[in-house]
Design a protein around this motif. Sequence first.
Motif, mmCIF file in Angstrom:
data_model
loop_
_atom_site.group_PDB
_atom_site.id
_atom_site.type_symbol
_atom_site.label_atom_id
_atom_site.label_comp_id
_atom_site.label_asym_id
_atom_site.label_seq_id
_atom_site.Cartn_x
_atom_site.Cartn_y
_atom_site.Cartn_z
ATOM 1 N N GLU A 1 -3.589 32.299 26.513
ATOM 2 C CA GLU A 1 -4.152 31.427 27.545
ATOM 3 C C GLU A 1 -4.803 30.182 26.937
ATOM 4 N N GLY A 2 -4.335 29.776 25.756
ATOM 5 C CA GLY A 2 -4.807 28.542 25.132
ATOM 6 C C GLY A 2 -6.159 28.624 24.461
ATOM 7 N N ARG A 3 -6.626 29.849 24.148
ATOM 8 C CA ARG A 3 -7.973 29.962 23.590
ATOM 9 C C ARG A 3 -8.049 29.400 22.164
ATOM 10 N N ASN A 4 -6.978 29.582 21.377
ATOM 11 C CA ASN A 4 -7.018 29.085 19.993
ATOM 12 C C ASN A 4 -7.053 27.557 19.942
ATOM 13 N N ALA B 1 -12.523 22.109 20.093
ATOM 14 C CA ALA B 1 -13.989 22.109 20.165
ATOM 15 C C ALA B 1 -14.619 22.032 18.782
ATOM 16 N N ALA B 2 -14.020 22.674 17.788
ATOM 17 C CA ALA B 2 -14.600 22.704 16.445
ATOM 18 C C ALA B 2 -14.370 21.408 15.683
ATOM 19 N N ARG C 1 -9.527 13.853 11.922
ATOM 20 C CA ARG C 1 -8.112 14.214 11.876
ATOM 21 C C ARG C 1 -7.774 14.934 10.576
ATOM 22 N N GLU C 2 -8.364 14.496 9.485
ATOM 23 C CA GLU C 2 -8.102 15.147 8.205
ATOM 24 C C GLU C 2 -8.668 16.567 8.190
ATOM 25 N N VAL C 3 -9.876 16.767 8.775
ATOM 26 C CA VAL C 3 -10.452 18.118 8.881
ATOM 27 C C VAL C 3 -9.519 19.020 9.688
ATOM 28 N N ALA C 4 -9.032 18.497 10.828
ATOM 29 C CA ALA C 4 -8.136 19.301 11.669
ATOM 30 C C ALA C 4 -6.837 19.626 10.925
ATOM 31 N N ARG C 5 -6.300 18.659 10.204
ATOM 32 C CA ARG C 5 -5.044 18.893 9.483
ATOM 33 C C ARG C 5 -5.212 19.956 8.404
ATOM 34 N N LEU C 6 -6.278 19.831 7.601
ATOM 35 C CA LEU C 6 -6.503 20.808 6.534
ATOM 36 C C LEU C 6 -6.795 22.192 7.109
ATOM 37 N N ALA C 7 -7.567 22.232 8.213
ATOM 38 C CA ALA C 7 -7.883 23.521 8.825
ATOM 39 C C ALA C 7 -6.617 24.186 9.358
ATOM 40 N N LEU C 8 -5.754 23.415 10.040
ATOM 41 C CA LEU C 8 -4.498 23.971 10.523
ATOM 42 C C LEU C 8 -3.638 24.476 9.372
ATOM 43 N N HIS C 9 -3.615 23.715 8.285
ATOM 44 C CA HIS C 9 -2.819 24.121 7.132
ATOM 45 C C HIS C 9 -3.284 25.483 6.599
ATOM 46 N N GLN C 10 -4.604 25.648 6.467
ATOM 47 C CA GLN C 10 -5.124 26.920 5.964
ATOM 48 C C GLN C 10 -4.882 28.052 6.950
ATOM 49 N N LEU C 11 -5.056 27.781 8.253
ATOM 50 C CA LEU C 11 -4.862 28.828 9.256
ATOM 51 C C LEU C 11 -3.408 29.285 9.297
ATOM 52 N N VAL C 12 -2.476 28.330 9.262
ATOM 53 C CA VAL C 12 -1.056 28.689 9.301
ATOM 54 C C VAL C 12 -0.657 29.437 8.036
ATOM 55 N N ALA C 13 -1.174 29.007 6.887
ATOM 56 C CA ALA C 13 -0.841 29.689 5.635
ATOM 57 C C ALA C 13 -1.423 31.102 5.600
ATOM 58 N N GLY D 1 -2.306 32.963 8.329
ATOM 59 C CA GLY D 1 -1.696 33.781 9.375
ATOM 60 C C GLY D 1 -2.679 34.309 10.396
ATOM 61 N N ARG D 2 -3.976 34.359 10.042
ATOM 62 C CA ARG D 2 -4.983 34.852 11.001
ATOM 63 C C ARG D 2 -5.512 33.668 11.794
ATOM 64 N N ILE D 3 -5.120 33.601 13.068
ATOM 65 C CA ILE D 3 -5.539 32.493 13.929
ATOM 66 C C ILE D 3 -6.219 33.080 15.167
ATOM 67 N N HIS D 4 -7.543 32.971 15.197
ATOM 68 C CA HIS D 4 -8.321 33.373 16.368
ATOM 69 C C HIS D 4 -9.611 32.565 16.353
ATOM 70 N N PRO D 5 -10.324 32.473 17.470
ATOM 71 C CA PRO D 5 -11.474 31.556 17.554
ATOM 72 C C PRO D 5 -12.506 31.732 16.450
ATOM 73 N N ALA D 6 -12.872 32.957 16.115
ATOM 74 C CA ALA D 6 -13.888 33.162 15.071
ATOM 75 C C ALA D 6 -13.398 32.646 13.722
ATOM 76 N N ARG D 7 -12.135 32.963 13.410
ATOM 77 C CA ARG D 7 -11.556 32.502 12.143
ATOM 78 C C ARG D 7 -11.421 30.973 12.126
ATOM 79 N N ILE D 8 -11.110 30.381 13.275
ATOM 80 C CA ILE D 8 -10.976 28.925 13.362
ATOM 81 C C ILE D 8 -12.293 28.247 13.032
ATOM 82 N N GLU D 9 -13.390 28.718 13.620
ATOM 83 C CA GLU D 9 -14.701 28.116 13.355
ATOM 84 C C GLU D 9 -15.070 28.256 11.878
ATOM 85 N N GLU D 10 -14.780 29.411 11.309
ATOM 86 C CA GLU D 10 -15.101 29.639 9.901
ATOM 87 C C GLU D 10 -14.315 28.682 8.999
#
Length: 513
Positions: free
Chosen positions: A222-225, A231-232, A256-268, A270-279
């Motif tokens: 439902e788009g939570r991630n 938001a982060a 934009r650079e923070v978002a790009r690096l964060a997405l890169h780490q999350l995709v690499a 594999g654990r993508i959920h709100p708590a992990r995203i904030e961390e």
Amino acid sequence: MTETTIIYCIGAFILGILLGFIIVRPIVLKGRKSKILQEAEKAGEDIKKEKIFQAKEKFLQLKSEHEQYINNKNNQIREQENKIKQKELVLTQQSNEIGRKEREIEAIRNNLKAQTELVSKKIDEYEKLRQQEILQMENIAGMSADEAKKHLVEAMRAEARTDAQAYINDVMDEARLSASKEAKRIVINTIQRTAPEIAIENAVTVFNIDNDEIKGRIIGREGRNIRALEAATGVEIVVDDTPEAILLSAFDPVRREVARLALHQLVADGRIHPARIEEVVEKVKKQLDDEILETGKRTCIDLGIHGLNLELVKLVGRMKYRSSYGQNLLQHSREVANICATMASELGLNAKIAKRAGLLHDIGKVSDEDPELPHAMLGMRMAEKYKEKPEICNAIGAHHEEIEMTSLISPLVMVADAISGARPGARREVIESYIKRLKDMENIALSYPGVTKTYAIQAGRELRVIVGSEQVSDKDIEMLSAEIAKKIQNEMTYPGQVKITVIRESRSVAFAK
């Protein structure tokens, strides 16, 4: 013969052999010793000759090296003597020239003195004649000099009002012509610092993914991630039909650079959920802050700038993620610093101070303090806050002429900033409009009679016009270059200035038959 006799004979024979051996052995031994001594003496003589030969070779080698060293020293001494003689000759010529100039100046001074005395006499004569003329005019006009002066003042005042109004109209016309360009500069600077949406080249980062299945994991249930990511990071994440790509849209390039690096780490990971995203986002922010500081330090080291306040170093590092008219701000500042240092060295000024001022001249563009101020004034305030030298602060604040220049470094920074920004290719320009501008420039020159060829060179900074020698004379080319320059100035817009070079070539052709 009896046995006894035989025995005596054998004994005598043996005794003879023994006596011969005893007598001959010393003689043989002596001969052998003599031969060995002779061989030893011969070997010693050979060794002696070899050593003497080696010593001679060594001596000759040392002698040759010494002679070469002496020759080199003599050559150096002769070169120094020649240089000294040349300098003496130059100094003698300069001294003679100075003496000649002094004599000329003295003659001019005497001439001026004589002319001054003559002018003084003429002034006295003129004053007498003027008084006589005033008396005659009063008698003829029937009014006093004061009344005439009053009428003259009124007439001059009306004329001055007319001239002033004409001057005001000219200034207003000029202001209208430059208002559009100045307004664009102010608007673009305001856009850069107040963070609304701007052109997509400056506001969007493309994040590439291996396959479109990752898009669903990034969106989440439902788009939570994706909501947690937005938001982060403060970045709008656009997931559309673009194959194997996600768009990160935000004005602030650091976000934009923070978002790009964060997405890169999350995709690499594999654990993508709100708590992990904030961390991950918090971790990436700290890493980016460290990288910004490291970028600032590395830039200062590369340019040889030392003792810069840590906060200013951070601002320098943040320039890496900011652009001005499409030109990377850090690269622009580095280029301005190097240009300032070069010009300061050529002018005999302090190159280190010039380089420091050039690097810091645009720090106001990356500062978050007081966005109401122009970036030059804000940069000057930041430099003053962190105890930079007054000439550096003035150069930062005056590089757009918003305050008065009080240091020789200030015009250098202003010129270097203009050179770096106006250099062709430094800032974004649509290639079609660039080519069209050069073509229009050539066509303007071709429209004049007598022009045979035109070439726009140096990225449009110079226009070479070739005219026919039969149609255009040497006297006409000066007027032609001025007319072309005036027409280009009135009809075209371009960065910097354009040099018009008119070339008239005479050719004589004959054929031998």
